[in-house]
Design an enzyme around this catalytic site. Structure first.
Site, mmCIF file in Angstrom:
data_model
loop_
_atom_site.group_PDB
_atom_site.id
_atom_site.type_symbol
_atom_site.label_atom_id
_atom_site.label_comp_id
_atom_site.label_asym_id
_atom_site.label_seq_id
_atom_site.Cartn_x
_atom_site.Cartn_y
_atom_site.Cartn_z
ATOM 1 N N GLU A 37 9.932 -0.345 -5.279
ATOM 2 C CA GLU A 37 11.280 -0.751 -4.859
ATOM 3 C C GLU A 37 11.517 -2.257 -5.005
ATOM 4 O O GLU A 37 12.658 -2.701 -5.167
ATOM 5 C CB GLU A 37 11.515 -0.296 -3.414
ATOM 6 N N ALA A 55 9.425 9.076 2.889
ATOM 7 C CA ALA A 55 10.269 9.801 1.927
ATOM 8 C C ALA A 55 10.312 11.281 2.292
ATOM 9 O O ALA A 55 9.297 11.869 2.657
ATOM 10 C CB ALA A 55 9.730 9.608 0.514
ATOM 11 N N GLN A 56 11.502 11.840 2.191
ATOM 12 C CA GLN A 56 11.649 13.235 2.612
ATOM 13 C C GLN A 56 11.886 14.160 1.427
ATOM 14 O O GLN A 56 11.147 15.087 1.165
ATOM 15 C CB GLN A 56 12.847 13.366 3.565
ATOM 16 N N GLU A 60 19.347 17.577 -5.639
ATOM 17 C CA GLU A 60 19.996 16.589 -4.770
ATOM 18 C C GLU A 60 21.220 16.035 -5.478
ATOM 19 O O GLU A 60 21.479 16.344 -6.649
ATOM 20 C CB GLU A 60 18.999 15.475 -4.416
ATOM 21 N N ARG A 79 25.458 9.317 -4.114
ATOM 22 C CA ARG A 79 25.452 8.670 -2.793
ATOM 23 C C ARG A 79 26.518 7.617 -2.577
ATOM 24 O O ARG A 79 27.026 7.459 -1.473
ATOM 25 C CB ARG A 79 24.097 8.003 -2.580
ATOM 26 N N SER A 95 0.818 -1.221 0.000
ATOM 27 C CA SER A 95 0.000 0.000 0.000
ATOM 28 C C SER A 95 0.849 1.268 0.000
ATOM 29 O O SER A 95 0.461 2.290 0.557
ATOM 30 C CB SER A 95 -0.936 -0.013 1.212
ATOM 31 N N GLY A 96 2.044 1.189 -0.608
ATOM 32 C CA GLY A 96 2.850 2.392 -0.817
ATOM 33 C C GLY A 96 2.474 3.020 -2.154
ATOM 34 O O GLY A 96 1.422 2.704 -2.741
ATOM 35 N N HIS A 109 22.337 5.300 2.336
ATOM 36 C CA HIS A 109 22.184 6.755 2.360
ATOM 37 C C HIS A 109 23.290 7.315 3.244
ATOM 38 O O HIS A 109 23.491 6.836 4.367
ATOM 39 C CB HIS A 109 20.811 7.146 2.908
ATOM 40 N N THR A 169 7.166 4.729 1.468
ATOM 41 C CA THR A 169 6.648 5.925 0.788
ATOM 42 C C THR A 169 6.375 7.041 1.800
ATOM 43 O O THR A 169 6.788 8.189 1.598
ATOM 44 C CB THR A 169 5.350 5.564 0.028
ATOM 45 N N HIS A 225 19.518 1.910 2.652
ATOM 46 C CA HIS A 225 18.423 2.818 2.311
ATOM 47 C C HIS A 225 17.538 2.300 1.185
ATOM 48 O O HIS A 225 16.321 2.463 1.223
ATOM 49 C CB HIS A 225 19.045 4.159 1.916
ATOM 50 N N ASP A 275 10.015 -9.167 1.416
ATOM 51 C CA ASP A 275 9.073 -10.287 1.230
ATOM 52 C C ASP A 275 8.760 -10.563 -0.246
ATOM 53 O O ASP A 275 8.712 -11.722 -0.670
ATOM 54 C CB ASP A 275 7.747 -10.004 1.958
ATOM 55 N N SER A 278 13.080 7.085 -7.229
ATOM 56 C CA SER A 278 12.321 5.849 -6.978
ATOM 57 C C SER A 278 10.821 6.086 -6.869
ATOM 58 O O SER A 278 10.035 5.263 -7.328
ATOM 59 C CB SER A 278 12.837 5.125 -5.741
ATOM 60 N N ARG A 329 21.086 4.232 -7.803
ATOM 61 C CA ARG A 329 19.890 5.042 -8.072
ATOM 62 C C ARG A 329 20.168 6.529 -7.856
ATOM 63 O O ARG A 329 20.712 6.927 -6.823
ATOM 64 C CB ARG A 329 18.759 4.610 -7.142
HETATM 65 P P1 FAD Z 1 6.537 0.912 0.147
HETATM 66 O O1 FAD Z 1 6.113 2.315 0.145
HETATM 67 O O2 FAD Z 1 7.602 0.527 1.100
HETATM 68 O O3 FAD Z 1 5.270 -0.003 0.437
HETATM 69 C C1 FAD Z 1 5.434 -1.384 0.632
HETATM 70 C C2 FAD Z 1 4.099 -1.975 1.019
HETATM 71 O O4 FAD Z 1 4.156 -3.389 0.921
HETATM 72 C C3 FAD Z 1 3.655 -1.678 2.436
HETATM 73 O O5 FAD Z 1 2.281 -1.373 2.426
HETATM 74 C C4 FAD Z 1 3.866 -2.995 3.170
HETATM 75 O O6 FAD Z 1 2.993 -3.197 4.266
HETATM 76 C C5 FAD Z 1 3.551 -3.968 2.054
HETATM 77 N N1 FAD Z 1 4.116 -5.302 2.243
HETATM 78 C C6 FAD Z 1 5.416 -5.677 2.256
HETATM 79 N N2 FAD Z 1 5.523 -7.003 2.426
HETATM 80 C C7 FAD Z 1 4.261 -7.469 2.523
HETATM 81 C C8 FAD Z 1 3.706 -8.760 2.735
HETATM 82 N N3 FAD Z 1 4.464 -9.847 2.882
HETATM 83 N N4 FAD Z 1 2.367 -8.870 2.791
HETATM 84 C C9 FAD Z 1 1.571 -7.791 2.683
HETATM 85 N N5 FAD Z 1 2.028 -6.553 2.497
HETATM 86 C C10 FAD Z 1 3.356 -6.403 2.411
HETATM 87 N N6 FAD Z 1 12.583 7.948 -2.783
HETATM 88 C C11 FAD Z 1 12.431 9.057 -3.542
HETATM 89 O O7 FAD Z 1 12.217 8.964 -4.757
HETATM 90 N N7 FAD Z 1 12.503 10.294 -2.965
HETATM 91 C C12 FAD Z 1 12.709 10.478 -1.633
HETATM 92 O O8 FAD Z 1 12.747 11.587 -1.152
HETATM 93 C C13 FAD Z 1 12.898 9.321 -0.828
HETATM 94 N N8 FAD Z 1 13.152 9.438 0.498
HETATM 95 C C14 FAD Z 1 13.208 8.311 1.258
HETATM 96 C C15 FAD Z 1 13.352 8.434 2.644
HETATM 97 C C16 FAD Z 1 13.338 7.309 3.447
HETATM 98 C C17 FAD Z 1 13.504 7.454 4.938
HETATM 99 C C18 FAD Z 1 13.179 6.030 2.856
HETATM 100 C C19 FAD Z 1 13.151 4.798 3.706
HETATM 101 C C20 FAD Z 1 13.065 5.900 1.483
HETATM 102 C C21 FAD Z 1 13.074 7.031 0.674
HETATM 103 N N9 FAD Z 1 12.938 6.934 -0.707
HETATM 104 C C22 FAD Z 1 12.797 8.057 -1.454
HETATM 105 C C23 FAD Z 1 12.707 5.631 -1.341
HETATM 106 C C24 FAD Z 1 11.201 5.481 -1.570
HETATM 107 O O9 FAD Z 1 10.506 6.033 -0.480
HETATM 108 C C25 FAD Z 1 10.798 4.030 -1.705
HETATM 109 O O10 FAD Z 1 11.631 3.373 -2.613
HETATM 110 C C26 FAD Z 1 9.367 3.954 -2.225
HETATM 111 O O11 FAD Z 1 8.510 4.698 -1.396
HETATM 112 C C27 FAD Z 1 8.922 2.514 -2.287
HETATM 113 O O12 FAD Z 1 7.547 2.503 -2.577
HETATM 114 P P2 FAD Z 1 6.827 1.119 -2.735
HETATM 115 O O13 FAD Z 1 5.396 1.419 -3.011
HETATM 116 O O14 FAD Z 1 7.584 0.286 -3.670
HETATM 117 O O15 FAD Z 1 6.989 0.418 -1.293
HETATM 118 C C1 SIN Z 2 16.607 12.029 0.646
HETATM 119 O O1 SIN Z 2 15.710 12.825 0.882
HETATM 120 O O2 SIN Z 2 17.800 12.258 0.843
HETATM 121 C C2 SIN Z 2 16.222 10.697 0.118
HETATM 122 C C3 SIN Z 2 15.947 10.814 -1.316
HETATM 123 C C4 SIN Z 2 15.921 9.471 -1.962
HETATM 124 O O3 SIN Z 2 16.157 8.448 -1.321
HETATM 125 O O4 SIN Z 2 15.682 9.440 -3.166
#
Ligand code: FAD
Ligand code: SIN
Length: 527
Positions: free
Chosen positions: A373, A45-46, A113, A288, A12-13, A241, A42, A349, A220, A389, A384
């Site tokens: 991701e 993310a900052q 950045e 990075r 649910s990201g 990071h 998600t 990260h 997972d 992302s 990256r």
């Molecule tokens: P997620 O948003 O992590 O969602 C994963 C989902 O999968 C969750 O709902 C979780 O509950 C579910 N899930 C996982 N395993 C299971 C399972 N077995 N069963 C059921 N549900 C499951 N990227 C940028 O582009 N810009 C930024 O500024 C940035 N800043 C960041 C800052 C931080 C602190 C972090 C940690 C990451 C950052 N990133 C950034 C990276 C980016 O946030 C992530 O790569 C992106 O949000 C991933 O999105 P997603 O939808 O793939 O996964």
């Molecule tokens: C950050 O805000 O430095 C994270 C950005 C990213 O992971 O893409």
């Protein structure tokens, strides 16, 4: 219980929700999230989301920056399509209610950045992810075709293997029929039959001791697809990071956004001296991999546990307006970033590799998509580019929605799938067997498969992972399913893949740095 749906979405990201919004126009959607809906990477993310918005920026410049950051191991066609679709996808996100910061002139305020040659990162203060997650969650909740199962854990995807057939990796007709989903409160494993399945489970930062990733990031999806004999790729490229807040016992590690360096904050070593110019002409704003390695080296040279980020010279107004969350967080720990330097340390990260997908987010398994991701689209190559992302997730979830909705009416549910068989399993009374193995796994990965690697370290890691793997499979076979044992099993699987891929790459490139194969342009490691 048996549940039937047209579109199953695991996660649910940004990847899962942006896909669900679109396919919900074409059939019933079930979203499964292992935690509450908005506990996702998600939401953490900052910095923001990279997109080409105004001149002097151009698609060609963003493409060039992405390729360069990835050491040209990227798939150029994928890079091109992602970047050229960036403006449209971001505008859609805005139409769905996401609010990005504006300039006085009525244009979006764009940040810069590391590795970006232009200002192109849209943001919402230093809480961009939370704002995106809010907008998507609101949109999802109003759709009548969408059902949400929070706090449910997807254990495995269903394929011909569950019909009793032998499924080998070489087989090219492996098909996904849905997934087994555990309700941890009752222990019941639901059989979810779906015409198409989207894996959007995010990253795997928790295979390391120190990570910016939320607790849900245990790899997972990658493990599930690998177990189902799907193709996984690029796993050696784990991004650390450079600047997470040094606060040893906090999990996840709090991120100090790169945008702060984009605004002029500077890295300093334990003795308060700038050092990045000795490693890269771009200084604190180098990509990075370079910055993380430089910090690692400075920490080794001084024997310190961290370095510093100095933001004291930034205008107070800028700190309070652009970085309110960081300011508040540091203040809560007694650090006033207007007057004191911020202690920072690299943290795991982002995983560039994952489930290999094509231009429409299709995996090697029929009717199974992967986005976000968890996937390996070819966009990132060996590293990256910051803020690419969130963009990647939007672009590939959109493309997956086109493919999946286009064929949904021609697909049937597979009725012959048996329910989960828990015969002969018992409740594992000793949690220590799992918690201790998890700690061991994280220690192995941080010590041997971190920022700097070697053949010997990787071999040690593989030997120890093998022991953990055998012990855990044995425990898994005998135990009633719990989230803890499933996550441990998945983390061991992902750790093995990272280490195996790393052992096979006999060069230093991008995020994979090994002392046995030094890079052709060696960084200056002397202080
Ligand atoms: P997620 O948003 O992590 O969602 C994963 C989902 O999968 C969750 O709902 C979780 O509950 C579910 N899930 C996982 N395993 C299971 C399972 N077995 N069963 C059921 N549900 C499951 N990227 C940028 O582009 N810009 C930024 O500024 C940035 N800043 C960041 C800052 C931080 C602190 C972090 C940690 C990451 C950052 N990133 C950034 C990276 C980016 O946030 C992530 O790569 C992106 O949000 C991933 O999105 P997603 O939808 O793939 O996964
Ligand atoms: C950050 O805000 O430095 C994270 C950005 C990213 O992971 O893409």
């Amino acid at each position: 219980m048996r549940i039937q749906t047209d579109f199953l979405v695991v996660g649910s990201g940004i990847a899962g929700l942006s896909y669900a919004i679109k396919v919900a126009e074409f059939g019933k959607v079930l979203i499964v999230s292992k935690s509450v809906l908005d506990e996702t990477a998600t939401g953490y993310a900052q910095g923001g989301i990279a997109a080409v918005m105004y001149t002097p920026d151009s698609y060609e410049k963003h493409i060039a920056d992405t390729m360069k950051a990835g050491s040209f191991l990227n798939d150029e066609e994928i890079v091109r399509l992602t970047i050229t679709e960036s403006t449209e996808r971001v505008k859609e996100l805005i139409d769905w209610g996401t609010q990005f910061d504006m300039e006085g002139s009525g244009r979006y305020a764009l940040a810069r950045e590391g590795g970006h040659s232009e200002f192109r990162v849209l943001h919402h203060q230093d809480k961009t992810g939370a704002e995106i997650q809010r907008a998507l969650t609101e949109k999802i909740k109003e759709h009548p075709n969408i059902t949400i199962l929070e706090n449910h854990f997807t254990v495995d995807i269903i394929t011909q293997h569950h019909l009793g057939q032998i499924v080998r990796r070489s087989r090219n007709d492996i098909t996904c029929y849905g997934a087994y989903v555990l309700d941890p409160t009752t222990g019941i494993v639901h059989t979810v039959l779906a015409k198409t399945t989207m894996i959007a489970t995010g990253g795997a930062g928790n295979v390391y001791q120190t990570t910016t990733n939320p607790v849900i990031a245990t790899g997972d999806g990658i493990a599930m697809v690998y177990r189902a004999k799907g193709v996984v790729d690029n796993m050696e490229f784990v991004q650390f990071h450079p600047t997470s807040l040094y606060n040893p016992h906090e999990k996840p590690s709090f991120l100090i956004t790169e945008a702060m360096r984009g605004s002029g904050a500077v890295l300093k070593n334990f003795n308060g001296k700038e050092f990045m110019h000795r490693y890269d002409a771009r200084g604190s704003l180098a990509p990075r991999d370079i910055v993380a390695r430089a910090i690692d080296n400075e920490m080794k040279l001084s024997g310190s546990d961290h370095v510093y980020l100095d933001a004291r010279h930034l205008k107070e107004k800028e700190i309070l307006e652009h970085f309110p969350a960081i300011h508040a967080k540091c203040l809560s720990l007694g650090i006033d970033i207007r007057k004191e330097m911020i202690p920072v340390v690299p943290a795991a990260h982002y995983i560039c590799g994952g489930v290999r997908t094509d231009q429409y987010a299709r995996t090697s398994i029929t009717n199974l998509y992967a986005s976000g991701e968890v996937s390996s689209t070819g966009l990132h190559g060996a590293n990256r580019l910051a803020s690419n992302s969130l963009l990647e997730a939007l672009v590939f979830s959109h493309r997956a929605s086109i493919d999946a909705s286009g064929k949904i009416d021609s697909l049937e549910l597979c009725e012959g799938i048996p329910d989960w068989n828990a015969e002969g399993t018992v409740l594992n009374e000793e949690m220590v067997l799992i918690t201790q193995s998890r700690k061991e796994l994280q220690a192995i990965m941080s010590s041997y498969v971190g920022i700097v690697r070697s053949n010997l370290r990787l071999k040690r890691a593989l030997d120890r992972l093998e022991i953990l793997f055998k012990e855990t499979e044995d425990l898994y076979d005998k135990s009633v399913l719990t989230v803890e044992i499933c996550e441990l099993r998945n983390m061991i699987n992902v750790a093995y893949l990272i280490t195996k891929f790393a052992s096979q790459r006999r060069e230093s490139i991008g995020l994979h740095y090994t002392i046995d194969y030094p890079p052709t342009t060696e960084i200056n490691q002397k202080s």
